[in-house]
Design a protein around this motif. Sequence first.
Motif, mmCIF file in Angstrom:
data_model
loop_
_atom_site.group_PDB
_atom_site.id
_atom_site.type_symbol
_atom_site.label_atom_id
_atom_site.label_comp_id
_atom_site.label_asym_id
_atom_site.label_seq_id
_atom_site.Cartn_x
_atom_site.Cartn_y
_atom_site.Cartn_z
ATOM 1 N N CYS A 77 0.289 4.972 -1.288
ATOM 2 C CA CYS A 77 -0.069 5.901 -0.479
ATOM 3 C C CYS A 77 0.124 7.443 -0.826
ATOM 4 C CB CYS A 77 0.618 5.497 0.770
ATOM 5 S SG CYS A 77 0.412 6.520 2.048
ATOM 6 N N ILE B 233 0.065 9.591 11.278
ATOM 7 C CA ILE B 233 0.144 8.811 10.274
ATOM 8 C C ILE B 233 1.472 7.763 10.334
ATOM 9 C CG2 ILE B 233 0.124 8.382 7.634
ATOM 10 C CD1 ILE B 233 -0.644 11.336 7.427
ATOM 11 N N CYS C 280 4.202 9.991 6.327
ATOM 12 C CA CYS C 280 4.054 8.777 7.390
ATOM 13 C C CYS C 280 5.380 8.748 8.160
ATOM 14 C CB CYS C 280 3.989 7.710 6.455
ATOM 15 S SG CYS C 280 3.708 6.096 7.451
ATOM 16 N N TYR D 121 -4.757 1.838 5.475
ATOM 17 C CA TYR D 121 -4.237 1.110 4.239
ATOM 18 C C TYR D 121 -3.564 -0.453 4.545
ATOM 19 C CZ TYR D 121 -4.980 5.841 2.684
ATOM 20 O OH TYR D 121 -5.296 7.081 2.354
ATOM 21 N N LEU D 122 -2.674 -0.423 5.257
ATOM 22 C CA LEU D 122 -1.916 -1.654 5.496
ATOM 23 C C LEU D 122 -2.845 -2.841 6.230
ATOM 24 C CD1 LEU D 122 1.576 -0.483 7.133
ATOM 25 C CD2 LEU D 122 1.107 -1.713 5.151
ATOM 26 N N VAL E 69 -0.239 9.680 1.428
ATOM 27 C CA VAL E 69 0.510 10.356 2.569
ATOM 28 C C VAL E 69 1.868 9.798 2.855
ATOM 29 C CG1 VAL E 69 -1.417 11.318 3.517
ATOM 30 C CG2 VAL E 69 -0.872 9.196 4.054
ATOM 31 N N ILE E 70 2.624 9.146 2.131
ATOM 32 C CA ILE E 70 3.953 8.547 2.284
ATOM 33 C C ILE E 70 4.714 9.476 2.699
ATOM 34 C CG2 ILE E 70 4.514 8.534 -0.168
ATOM 35 C CD1 ILE E 70 5.907 5.728 0.793
ATOM 36 N N PRO F 18 2.967 3.582 10.250
ATOM 37 C CA PRO F 18 2.457 2.228 9.864
ATOM 38 C C PRO F 18 1.685 1.397 10.824
ATOM 39 C CG PRO F 18 5.079 2.368 10.264
ATOM 40 C CD PRO F 18 4.182 3.721 10.337
ATOM 41 N N ASN G 177 8.209 0.411 6.807
ATOM 42 C CA ASN G 177 6.983 0.512 7.136
ATOM 43 C C ASN G 177 6.379 -1.068 7.371
ATOM 44 O OD1 ASN G 177 6.663 3.025 7.203
ATOM 45 N ND2 ASN G 177 5.898 3.200 5.474
ATOM 46 N N PRO H 178 0.836 -1.163 0.088
ATOM 47 C CA PRO H 178 -0.034 0.065 0.240
ATOM 48 C C PRO H 178 0.829 1.187 -0.106
ATOM 49 C CG PRO H 178 -0.645 -1.399 1.688
ATOM 50 C CD PRO H 178 0.476 -2.191 1.069
ATOM 51 N N CYS H 179 1.980 1.239 0.495
ATOM 52 C CA CYS H 179 2.821 2.381 0.764
ATOM 53 C C CYS H 179 3.177 2.887 -0.730
ATOM 54 C CB CYS H 179 4.078 2.062 1.535
ATOM 55 S SG CYS H 179 3.751 1.539 3.205
ATOM 56 N N CYS I 3 -1.784 2.704 10.574
ATOM 57 C CA CYS I 3 -2.295 2.808 9.075
ATOM 58 C C CYS I 3 -3.610 1.905 8.651
ATOM 59 C CB CYS I 3 -1.089 2.468 8.302
ATOM 60 S SG CYS I 3 -1.482 2.590 6.580
HETATM 61 S S1 SF4 Z 1 2.266 2.798 6.395
HETATM 62 FE FE1 SF4 Z 1 0.279 3.405 5.598
HETATM 63 S S2 SF4 Z 1 0.450 5.641 5.860
HETATM 64 FE FE2 SF4 Z 1 2.394 5.061 5.960
HETATM 65 S S3 SF4 Z 1 3.164 5.084 3.723
HETATM 66 FE FE3 SF4 Z 1 2.417 3.005 3.958
HETATM 67 S S4 SF4 Z 1 0.349 3.109 3.383
HETATM 68 FE FE4 SF4 Z 1 0.811 5.139 3.898
#
Ligand code: SF4
Lengths: 321, 555
Positions: free
Chosen positions: A293, A305, A299, A312-313, A295-296, A307, B438, A289-290, A310
């Motif tokens: 993303c 924001i 993050c 999305y994850l 808003v990376i 991980p 992440n 997802p990153c 998150c």
């Molecule tokens: S952890 Fe979530 S908010 Fe952070 S970059 Fe990845 S998808 Fe985006």
Amino acid sequence: MATAAPNIKQEPVDDGDFEGRIVLLCQEHTEGINDAIIKAALPLSDSVQRVTALNNLLKTGRITVFQKKGTSDQPVLLYRLKDEATTAGPVKGADHQEKLVYQIISEAGNKGVWIREIRMRSNLGVPQLNKLVKNMESKKLIKAVKSVAAAKKKVYMLFDLEPDSTITGGAWYNDNKFDHEFADVLNQQCLRYLESKSASAKERHTDPLAQQNGALATADEVHRHITELGISTIKLTVNDIKDVLNTLIYDGKIKEITRVAAAGSTEEGQKLYRLLKPLIPTTGLMRVPCGVCPVIDQCQDEGAISPATCVYLKDWLNGIL
Amino acid sequence: MSKTDLALLILRDFHGEIVAKIGECIVLSGCATVRQVALSTGIPQAKVKRAVLILVQHGIAEFEQNKHGFIDYKVDVNKIVYRLQFPKIMRCAELLYGDPAKFMVEKLLFEGRATMKSLIKTETQRLNECLRAQGDSEVAPSLLEERFEKLVKTHFLKRCSVPIKDARGRAVSLEAPSEELVFVMPPKESGTERVKQEGEPPSKKLKVEGEVDHAAAADSATSEIYWEVNYKRFLQHFRDQVLVAAVASRLDNEKAGEVLRTILRHCEKTTNPNEYVSQPISYHEIQAQLPRDLGMAKQTLEQWLKILTDTMPEFVSKSADSGGGMYAVSIFQALQTLCTAHIESVVEERFGSKSLRIFRVILMKRQVEQTTIEKCVLMPAKEAKDLLYKMFREHFVHVTELAKTPDHAPSRTFYLFNVDLQKVARVVLDRSYKAMKNVVIKQRLVVSENKRLRDKENRKNVVIASLQKQHSDLLAEHGEGITDEMKEEWEREVDAIKSMITHHEYEQLEKASKFIHHLEASQQQLDSTIFLLESYLAMTYKPPTPKPARDPLGR
Ligand code: SF4
């Protein structure tokens, strides 16, 4: 306006006289006169005056200018009285100004001319010009065509001309709007054709080289195929198909190959198209997802924001269950 | 930098909080002495020393005497990040030279370094334990020795740098072994075996700052040679695999890949890995070295070579006609092409396929005006403009201004769009590291969230296993004496323990292990992006050296 001095704006002193003389000269020399002849005939004039006079004559449409190869390689400009027939032509009975506008518009050909430009070149006021143009439109002498280049831009051209494709956008514009569905459908159909070509070549041949060559197709072939499919209501040209094939090249889905013409033949190399298989599967970054993303950049490990929080994850992981 | 963040995270995972803290301090200050680290972190010097020792031991840190006579330590972030490649490296060793190689490489990876002797001894033991457990026959140390030698010959292992000592016997810097020696096996030892140091944890052997060991210094000859994994060689191997896979994918045929693999195998030996273009290899040599089991006819090989050079000149080019044709691999260009492919993939997924079209128009035309783009892409001008500006905002495309007049008035300026591949590659690389970090964090969270449950599950399994053992022992002892009732009783006991973990908890565990698996797979995929971009960028950092004598693989 085709003369050497572009910046003449000062009021001519005695130009009526010069203009008359020039017209007379033109009548004498039906094949046209050049600056040298005028100079000889009007020894008292200076170049500015001559040019002013010529410009006025040109503006009012009494003479025309054309180029002719001179003795040296330099082309010389020749002036000639305008043919009564063309001047009068469709604008018979019209006044000077209308003639002038008509001429400006007709010069623009099927590319059309913008109203602002007509105004600048004719030196007419806005209301006056608008009235003239309206008038001419209603007489079906000229027409207004919307250009695809800018939504509000209208250009004028002679009534019976077919607008140029840069104005209408060619086959891709429908009602002045880009028909991207149509373009996309064609893009897919062309791709599908090349795909099937490649697949069948793979079936028919065992030789790698034969497989490669069997997958090639010319733009003509693709064009024929698309025509046979009958998906288009308008007639597409081979060039239209080439445009589509080019988008496929830009998409990275096909490749263009130029076959070298046989030695001695005068034909230039023929362009062939072939399906292009991807070099790599989707890159790793985009499988998490990153990668997509929004808003990376914001993050952080310990931030609003992160991980840990998150969504999305979380959704992504729950998606695999 | 996301890369540093990731590195520190990994360091914490591998070596714990203190080492990570000290590592961070050194990374952030560029280089530091033990005293400086102790001062700024507040950790006692003795501990710092130990941590630094671990870092040096694993090849993560290097040291050098500065002009004041103190020892400066430096940490190489890359070396830490390589840890993510450990599974891949072990798999590779296993594929190439079997289990013995895998065991030895694993040990070296996790311990940093070892002498050949101790390595072979411990690993023969470990391997044999495994084999016994599987019911297979054991192997002799000589097999491992042979594999070790193979790994060294093919440059997958190399000698470690040796510490240089000053007059007082303090190690003041590290010296890489000379080029002729890095990949040379020590002469075979004769009967008198020296077993003195075996079994001792290798970390004790590395002498840093102040420790003196005269005996060791004296016979540093053979048994004192420490070996380590030559990452660069493995990376080169992975790089070649990536090239092979790319060719196979593009030409949609594994055999095409095998042709390239054969060429690359040859190049491994002849070409410096930093070279832009490999040494050419003749058609006859390719034919001779092509694996027989491919069963490729001569004519087919010729055709593949023609296809390769015609349709993928960025990968393979024909450099001359002698020897049936000389072929070379354009490594740099191939990497650049692949790097472009990765970036295109990012553009496609992040901005959509229409944006990819625009992006590729710019790539192909190099410098191009907006109007030209709009004309090429067959989409509404407004849409094209929007997509273009979106990519521009995220630094995927760039603009060059070309003013027609000295006043730089916008109306009299050409704006040419272009793509600076290296810049974009760095943007994507940084994001990849961030994504990797992440994903790693997420994985650790999943693990820790389920730790209690997992422990419970483990305890349960242990209890059940011991119960069952008890029962079967009883059964063996008393045989007939055990009634069916007793057996039922036993089963009930076991069931009772099994139900310690509820159905719901069980599902939770299932879920967690699926998540972890998925996260691990994603790490590997991310690694492939990172790996490629790093390889490409590494080649752009410095111009290729004008060919050193031979072996380039050393550090
Ligand atoms: S952890 Fe979530 S908010 Fe952070 S970059 Fe990845 S998808 Fe985006």
